[in-house]
Design an enzyme around this catalytic site. Structure first.
Site, mmCIF file in Angstrom:
data_model
loop_
_atom_site.group_PDB
_atom_site.id
_atom_site.type_symbol
_atom_site.label_atom_id
_atom_site.label_comp_id
_atom_site.label_asym_id
_atom_site.label_seq_id
_atom_site.Cartn_x
_atom_site.Cartn_y
_atom_site.Cartn_z
ATOM 1 N N THR A 1 0.850 -1.190 0.000
ATOM 2 C CA THR A 1 0.000 0.000 0.000
ATOM 3 C C THR A 1 0.885 1.239 0.000
ATOM 4 O O THR A 1 1.965 1.223 0.592
ATOM 5 C CB THR A 1 -0.873 -0.011 1.278
ATOM 6 O OG1 THR A 1 -1.824 -1.058 1.147
ATOM 7 C CG2 THR A 1 -1.593 1.313 1.507
ATOM 8 N N GLY B 1 -1.120 -1.614 6.659
ATOM 9 C CA GLY B 1 -1.137 -2.780 7.531
ATOM 10 C C GLY B 1 -2.458 -3.506 7.428
ATOM 11 O O GLY B 1 -3.210 -3.315 6.463
HETATM 12 N N1 ASP Z 1 -4.234 -1.422 4.857
HETATM 13 C C1 ASP Z 1 -4.481 -2.068 3.600
HETATM 14 C C2 ASP Z 1 -5.811 -2.775 3.669
HETATM 15 O O1 ASP Z 1 -6.124 -3.339 4.692
HETATM 16 C C3 ASP Z 1 -3.423 -3.072 3.241
HETATM 17 C C4 ASP Z 1 -2.005 -2.624 3.461
HETATM 18 O O2 ASP Z 1 -1.751 -1.525 3.915
HETATM 19 O O3 ASP Z 1 -1.079 -3.408 3.149
HETATM 20 O O4 ASP Z 1 -6.516 -2.819 2.686
#
Ligand code: ASP
Length: 346
Positions: A212, A264
């Site tokens: 992300t 996350g």
């Molecule tokens: N936070 C993002 C989600 O849960 C994924 C990530 O940040 O890796 O969609």
């Protein structure tokens, strides 16, 4: 000390002096901070080539964003440009290179918030808009709403004249392999062998959730802006929306406290309202951004089982980038402290 604190090293990051030591170089500081995802990113598992590619991509995004700020541009423009450069890079789980859903498509989420006006825009579950962060900005600036989803969001994108693409534009080989691995993993871990049922809960394997992207910026006018863009989590189930487009969870900006973009395990970031919680600690408890970030990421989120990290920027140009995973792609470029890029914990 300031550098170590900014990079989330626990020993230094709870030191408030670390922030103040870099506070007085410029009366009107400008700054940009970015992340490209958090997870099990270790020196041992990274090839020299991979490391060089990520460093170059992070540096490019920082330079693009900072140049806009340096020329007197707005933090909104800087955040959008930095995020778009990462959306266009297949290394990251945003735009081109977004992860696959369980069904084998792509559903992207993004959001942006302006800390001066408290205006915000967010989109969820879009699969045909080339730049989801640009669409989030259009929602913020050109609609009566804060959040649009799915086909309605795509209709709005067309009306706004944004670049539309086929869903297959987001395909990449490495993410497809990741999906196959995820499905195998889910199936072998499933007692009833129904991977679809457990796909939504099996997010703890960090392989599922890296890349992300996000940016926070401070412009010459003193405005803080935060933005986040993602493909979500590999093998996510029908219609799943994470924290990235949720204002207050994955993205938050308030000139009176700070700007935050998160990465996350989204379900936890939503439940703990992570981005807004950090800024509210600064605002109401008088904590520094380092103290607030440490508290939320290490003392609240981690014991609850939530993994990930955040980038934080305050109106004085101080930076903090705490995370509770092994690594987080991250970097900053500020008028007070120069430029730094990092991947691993140390
Ligand atoms: N936070 C993002 C989600 O849960 C994924 C990530 O940040 O890796 O969609």
């Amino acid at each position: 000390m300031a550098l170590a604190a900014a990079f989330g090293l626990t020993a230094c990051s709870d030191s408030p002096e670390a922030e103040s030591t870099t506070s007085d170089f410029s009366a009107t500081p400008i700054a940009i901070v970015i992340h490209g995802g958090a997870g099990t990113i270790t020196r041992e598992s990274m090839s020299a080539e991979g490391e060089a590619q990520f460093n170059a991509a992070l540096e490019l995004a920082l330079d693009i964003g900072y140049e806009i700020l340096e020329e007197g541009g707005s933090s909104t423009d800087a955040v959008i440009a930095a995020i778009q450069s990462m959306e266009d890079n297949p290394l990251f789980n945003a735009g081109k290179g977004a992860v696959y859903t369980y069904e084998g498509g792509h559903e992207l989420d993004a959001s942006i918030m302006h800390g001066g006006t408290r205006n915000a825009g967010a989109v969820a579950g879009v699969g045909r808009v080339k730049s989801p962060i640009e669409l989030a900005r259009s929602v913020m600036e050109n609609s009566r709403h804060v959040m649009l989803s799915g086909v309605g969001a795509e209709q709005f994108a067309r009306e706004q004249g944004l670049t539309m693409v086929h869903n297959s534009y987001f395909n990449t080989e490495h993410r497809f392999e990741q999906l196959q691995n995820a499905i195998r993993n889910l199936q072998s871990n499933s007692e009833n062998n129904d991977a679809r049922v457990i796909a939504a809960t099996e997010h703890t394997n960090p392989m599922f959730n890296m890349g992300t992207v996000g940016a926070v910026a401070l412009d010459i006018e003193g405005n803080l802006v935060a933005g986040t863009s993602t493909g979500g989590m590999t093998a996510k189930q029908y219609g799943r929306v994470g924290d990235s487009p949720i204002i207050g969870a994955g993205t938050w900006a308030d000139n009176a406290s700070c700007a935050v973009s998160a990465t996350g395990h989204g379900e936890y970031f939503i439940r703990y309202h992570v981005a807004a919680d950090i800024c509210n600690r600064v605002k109401y408890l008088g904590e520094t951004i380092t103290e607030a970030g440490e508290q939320v990421i290490h003392e609240t989120l981690l014991p609850a089982g939530g993994t990930g990290g955040v980038i934080i920027l305050d109106a004085a140009g101080n930076v903090s980038m705490p995370f509770n995973t092994e690594g987080m792609y991250r970097g900053y470029k500020t008028s007070k402290a120069g430029k730094e890029i990092a991947i691993y914990r140390e």
